[in-house]
Design a protein around this motif. Structure first.
Motif, PDB file in Angstrom:
ATOM      1  N   LEU A 135       0.804  -1.228   0.000  1.00 24.55           N
ATOM      2  CA  LEU A 135       0.000   0.000   0.000  1.00 24.55           C
ATOM      3  C   LEU A 135       0.840   1.284   0.000  1.00 24.55           C
ATOM      4  CD1 LEU A 135      -2.814   1.269   0.011  1.00 24.55           C
ATOM      5  CD2 LEU A 135      -2.807   1.077   2.519  1.00 24.55           C
ATOM      6  N   PRO A 136       1.889   1.397   0.819  1.00 28.09           N
ATOM      7  CA  PRO A 136       2.672   2.641   0.798  1.00 28.09           C
ATOM      8  C   PRO A 136       3.370   2.910  -0.530  1.00 28.09           C
ATOM      9  CG  PRO A 136       3.104   1.381   2.803  1.00 28.09           C
ATOM     10  CD  PRO A 136       2.342   0.481   1.885  1.00 28.09           C
ATOM     11  N   LEU A 137       3.451   1.914  -1.402  1.00 31.27           N
ATOM     12  CA  LEU A 137       4.113   2.072  -2.695  1.00 31.27           C
ATOM     13  C   LEU A 137       3.156   2.547  -3.780  1.00 31.27           C
ATOM     14  CD1 LEU A 137       6.191  -1.248  -2.634  1.00 31.27           C
ATOM     15  CD2 LEU A 137       6.903   1.031  -1.871  1.00 31.27           C
ATOM     16  N   LEU A 138       1.863   2.655  -3.459  1.00 32.83           N
ATOM     17  CA  LEU A 138       0.858   2.962  -4.476  1.00 32.83           C
ATOM     18  C   LEU A 138       1.140   4.291  -5.166  1.00 32.83           C
ATOM     19  CD1 LEU A 138      -1.774   2.448  -5.982  1.00 32.83           C
ATOM     20  CD2 LEU A 138      -3.019   3.352  -4.003  1.00 32.83           C
ATOM     21  N   ALA A 139       1.379   5.345  -4.415  1.00 37.05           N
ATOM     22  CA  ALA A 139       1.567   6.669  -5.018  1.00 37.05           C
ATOM     23  C   ALA A 139       2.752   6.683  -5.979  1.00 37.05           C
ATOM     24  CB  ALA A 139       1.752   7.719  -3.922  1.00 37.05           C
ATOM     25  N   GLU A 140       3.835   6.016  -5.604  1.00 40.50           N
ATOM     26  CA  GLU A 140       5.017   5.956  -6.475  1.00 40.50           C
ATOM     27  C   GLU A 140       4.700   5.216  -7.771  1.00 40.50           C
ATOM     28  OE1 GLU A 140       9.409   3.769  -6.444  1.00 40.50           O
ATOM     29  OE2 GLU A 140       8.341   4.116  -4.556  1.00 40.50           O
ATOM     30  N   ARG A 141       3.971   4.106  -7.668  1.00 42.17           N
ATOM     31  CA  ARG A 141       3.633   3.327  -8.858  1.00 42.17           C
ATOM     32  C   ARG A 141       2.677   4.092  -9.760  1.00 42.17           C
ATOM     33  NH1 ARG A 141       3.010  -2.623  -5.941  1.00 42.17           N
ATOM     34  NH2 ARG A 141       5.251  -2.861  -5.487  1.00 42.17           N
ATOM     35  N   VAL A 142       1.742   4.797  -9.162  1.00 41.88           N
ATOM     36  CA  VAL A 142       0.822   5.617  -9.950  1.00 41.88           C
ATOM     37  C   VAL A 142       1.596   6.709 -10.678  1.00 41.88           C
ATOM     38  CG1 VAL A 142      -1.020   7.337  -9.767  1.00 41.88           C
ATOM     39  CG2 VAL A 142      -1.254   5.129  -8.613  1.00 41.88           C
ATOM     40  N   ALA A 143       2.524   7.350  -9.994  1.00 45.58           N
ATOM     41  CA  ALA A 143       3.306   8.430 -10.605  1.00 45.58           C
ATOM     42  C   ALA A 143       4.107   7.915 -11.801  1.00 45.58           C
ATOM     43  CB  ALA A 143       4.239   9.057  -9.567  1.00 45.58           C
ATOM     44  N   MET A 144       4.644   6.694 -11.707  1.00 44.25           N
ATOM     45  CA  MET A 144       5.394   6.118 -12.827  1.00 44.25           C
ATOM     46  C   MET A 144       4.484   5.924 -14.032  1.00 44.25           C
ATOM     47  SD  MET A 144       7.774   3.243 -10.946  1.00 44.25           S
ATOM     48  CE  MET A 144       8.284   2.573 -12.528  1.00 44.25           C
ATOM     49  N   ARG A 145       3.283   5.428 -13.794  1.00 41.59           N
ATOM     50  CA  ARG A 145       2.352   5.229 -14.911  1.00 41.59           C
ATOM     51  C   ARG A 145       1.905   6.563 -15.497  1.00 41.59           C
ATOM     52  NH1 ARG A 145      -1.160  -0.184 -14.661  1.00 41.59           N
ATOM     53  NH2 ARG A 145       0.302  -1.511 -13.522  1.00 41.59           N
ATOM     54  N   GLN A 146       1.700   7.545 -14.646  1.00 38.76           N
ATOM     55  CA  GLN A 146       1.282   8.854 -15.147  1.00 38.76           C
ATOM     56  C   GLN A 146       2.374   9.492 -15.994  1.00 38.76           C
ATOM     57  OE1 GLN A 146       0.184  10.596 -11.366  1.00 38.76           O
ATOM     58  NE2 GLN A 146      -1.989  10.145 -11.669  1.00 38.76           N
ATOM     59  N   GLN A 147       3.635   9.324 -15.592  1.00 36.35           N
ATOM     60  CA  GLN A 147       4.740   9.854 -16.398  1.00 36.35           C
ATOM     61  C   GLN A 147       4.813   9.143 -17.742  1.00 36.35           C
ATOM     62  OE1 GLN A 147       6.742  12.465 -16.004  1.00 36.35           O
ATOM     63  NE2 GLN A 147       7.687  11.973 -17.982  1.00 36.35           N
ATOM     64  N   ALA A 148       4.670   7.811 -17.720  1.00 33.94           N
ATOM     65  CA  ALA A 148       4.688   7.060 -18.979  1.00 33.94           C
ATOM     66  C   ALA A 148       3.531   7.485 -19.868  1.00 33.94           C
ATOM     67  CB  ALA A 148       4.615   5.563 -18.689  1.00 33.94           C
ATOM     68  N   ALA A 149       2.360   7.708 -19.276  1.00 36.74           N
ATOM     69  CA  ALA A 149       1.203   8.143 -20.054  1.00 36.74           C
ATOM     70  C   ALA A 149       1.437   9.518 -20.664  1.00 36.74           C
ATOM     71  CB  ALA A 149      -0.047   8.165 -19.172  1.00 36.74           C
ATOM     72  N   ALA A 150       2.062  10.416 -19.908  1.00 36.60           N
ATOM     73  CA  ALA A 150       2.362  11.747 -20.438  1.00 36.60           C
ATOM     74  C   ALA A 150       3.289  11.641 -21.652  1.00 36.60           C
ATOM     75  CB  ALA A 150       2.995  12.615 -19.353  1.00 36.60           C
ATOM     76  N   GLU A 151       4.256  10.730 -21.596  1.00 34.03           N
ATOM     77  CA  GLU A 151       5.168  10.536 -22.718  1.00 34.03           C
ATOM     78  C   GLU A 151       4.441   9.911 -23.913  1.00 34.03           C
ATOM     79  OE1 GLU A 151       8.234   8.269 -20.857  1.00 34.03           O
ATOM     80  OE2 GLU A 151       8.957   9.967 -19.678  1.00 34.03           O
ATOM     81  N   LEU A 152       3.505   9.018 -23.647  1.00 32.77           N
ATOM     82  CA  LEU A 152       2.699   8.463 -24.734  1.00 32.77           C
ATOM     83  C   LEU A 152       1.814   9.546 -25.356  1.00 32.77           C
ATOM     84  CD1 LEU A 152       1.634   5.052 -23.155  1.00 32.77           C
ATOM     85  CD2 LEU A 152       3.009   5.343 -25.222  1.00 32.77           C
TER      86      LEU A 152
END
Length: 439
Positions: free
Chosen positions: A274-291
């Motif tokens: 659970l404490p890793l959720l925000a970090e994992r979401v941020a990684m996906r959001q950055q990848a989505a921004a690049e897409l």
């Protein structure tokens, strides 16, 4: 042009060199902390602390209760109830709000089947509203058109990782005296006007299934601010009939208990995740921004829309293609992209109202229950083509998705995926010509 350049420019579908020759797989979401947490539970010798009878152990073992407290604090709610799957969570949620046989519950056809079968579990009748083309989430205007005297609740699904329009849905439900449930299986960590997805419903929750943002193999978490619902959720989870003490029919309703209990090992792993959720979401959001940036300007292709006030956690990166403008079908485009090595392509999404179970209205036995023979009389609800035209068009023709859990989210991986898309678009004439020749 050299032979090597020709090979590079030629679509892999026609014998050229694929644009993606090596793509790093998505790293495992399990680490040494997860292993240590699971091992500690095993060494302690108590893999489940539940007893299906009155007493402190009715609420589970120490790991489960600690994880629930952790979730309640993380998502900012009064109560979190852990279950052994999100399917179980949906069954608990529908039962907890007091659905009667024959009651109608409106939901979306674009979801995993459990959203609708949880309604059937309590002999309710699923009613499918159409979806918003831009977000693929349930369309509030379609919901309101479907409300009848039989309607008791709405289940919104935060499909692909962003919240449905919960403000609009809440207004509709309040206006008509309906309950609002949130299936946020794909959207833990998303926000709607500053509030965590899942917390805007009477009961919401998240999946901990192995391919979600955080996971413990299988599992789910229900969240609510309602004390009564929290109590009923916990009872339905764990043999309610053995602990309920009320003689009131309203309180007894739907307290047929199950064994939907999360084990101590799973709870220990989920507590690490659970404490890793925000970090994992941020990684996906950055990848989505690049897409977004890399795919911008490709004719006939639309990147995901994010509603004002929403954040998106990108369980799936949803694209839409204009087949008329492109002059090729989705199947042909998918074949070309897959040949170039693009991972995690999702070619369509199921429409529940077209499944045989719903089209034939056969669930319990062969007599049509719960659509027939309930206290409310036979249901007029039917299913089939034409019921949800937007959902059907997206499903059959124009939706295209990238499962974001299928690749690492670094800029190198995203750049390769973008390059593959752009190569296919540069060669659309060749693709059209091959299709025409084959015809």
């Amino acid at each position: 042009m050299s032979q090597a350049q020709a090979q590079t420019n030629t679509l892999a579908l026609f014998g050229g060199t694929p644009a993606i020759t090596h793509l790093a797989p998505h790293p495992s979401l399990l680490g040494e902390d997860d292993v240590a947490a699971a091992a500690e539970v095993i060494r302690g010798g108590v893999l489940s602390g539940y007893i299906g009878a009155p007493g402190e152990a009715f609420m589970g073992g120490p790991r489960v209760r600690a994880f629930e407290a952790q979730c309640a604090a993380y998502f900012g709610v009064k109560h979190a109830i852990a279950v052994n799957s999100w399917t179980s969570g949906l069954v608990c949620a529908v039962g907890a709000i007091g659905i009667e046989p024959g009651d109608e519950v409106i939901t979306t056809p674009w979801t995993m089947a459990a959203t609708a079968t949880a309604i059937l579990h309590w002999a309710g009748v699923p009613v499918f509203a159409d979806i918003d083309r831009a977000t693929c989430n349930i369309d509030p205007a379609s919901v309101e058109r479907l409300i009848t005297t039989r309607t008791r609740a709405v289940i919104a699904v935060d499909i692909f990782g962003q919240s449905a329009d919960m403000a609009a849905l809440r207004a509709i439900c309040d206006r008509h005296g309906l309950k609002l449930l949130g299936d946020c299986a794909q959207a833990p960590g998303a926000f709607h006007h500053g509030k965590p997805a899942g917390t805007l419903a009477d009961i919401g929750g998240y999946s901990l299934n192995y391919h979600k943002h955080i996971h413990c193999g299988e599992g789910g978490v229900l969240v609510t601010n309602d004390d009564r619902y929290a109590r009923r959720l916990a009872m339905i989870r764990n043999h309610a009939e053995a602990v309920v003490q009320s003689d009131d029919p309203v309180e007894l309703a739907n307290l047929l208990g199950h064994n939907f209990r999360l084990g101590e090992i799973e709870a220990a792993i989920a507590a690490v995740q659970l404490p890793l959720l925000a970090e994992r979401v941020a990684m996906r959001q950055q990848a989505a921004a690049e897409l977004h940036a890399g795919l911008a300007g490709l004719p006939g292709l639309t990147t995901p829309a994010v509603l004002p006030g929403n954040t998106h956690v990108y369980y799936i990166y949803s694209l839409q293609m204009d087949t008329a403008r492109l002059g090729i079908s989705r199947q042909q485009l998918l074949a070309a992209l897959r040949a170039e090595g693009v991972p995690g392509l999702v070619g369509s999404y199921q429409n529940l109202h077209l499944l045989p179970l719903f089209r034939h209205r056969i669930a319990y036995g062969t007599g049509g229950f719960p659509w027939t023979g309930t206290a409310h009389g036979d249901s007029p609800v039917t299913y089939g083509p034409g019921l949800c035209p937007v959902a059907e068009d997206l499903h059959s023709r124009s939706f295209l998705g990238l499962a974001m859990g299928q690749f690492a989210h670094g800029p190198n991986e995203v750049a390769q995926i973008v390059a593959a898309f752009r190569k296919v678009w540069r060669q659309l004439d060749a693709l059209r010509g091959a299709v025409a020749q084959a015809a």
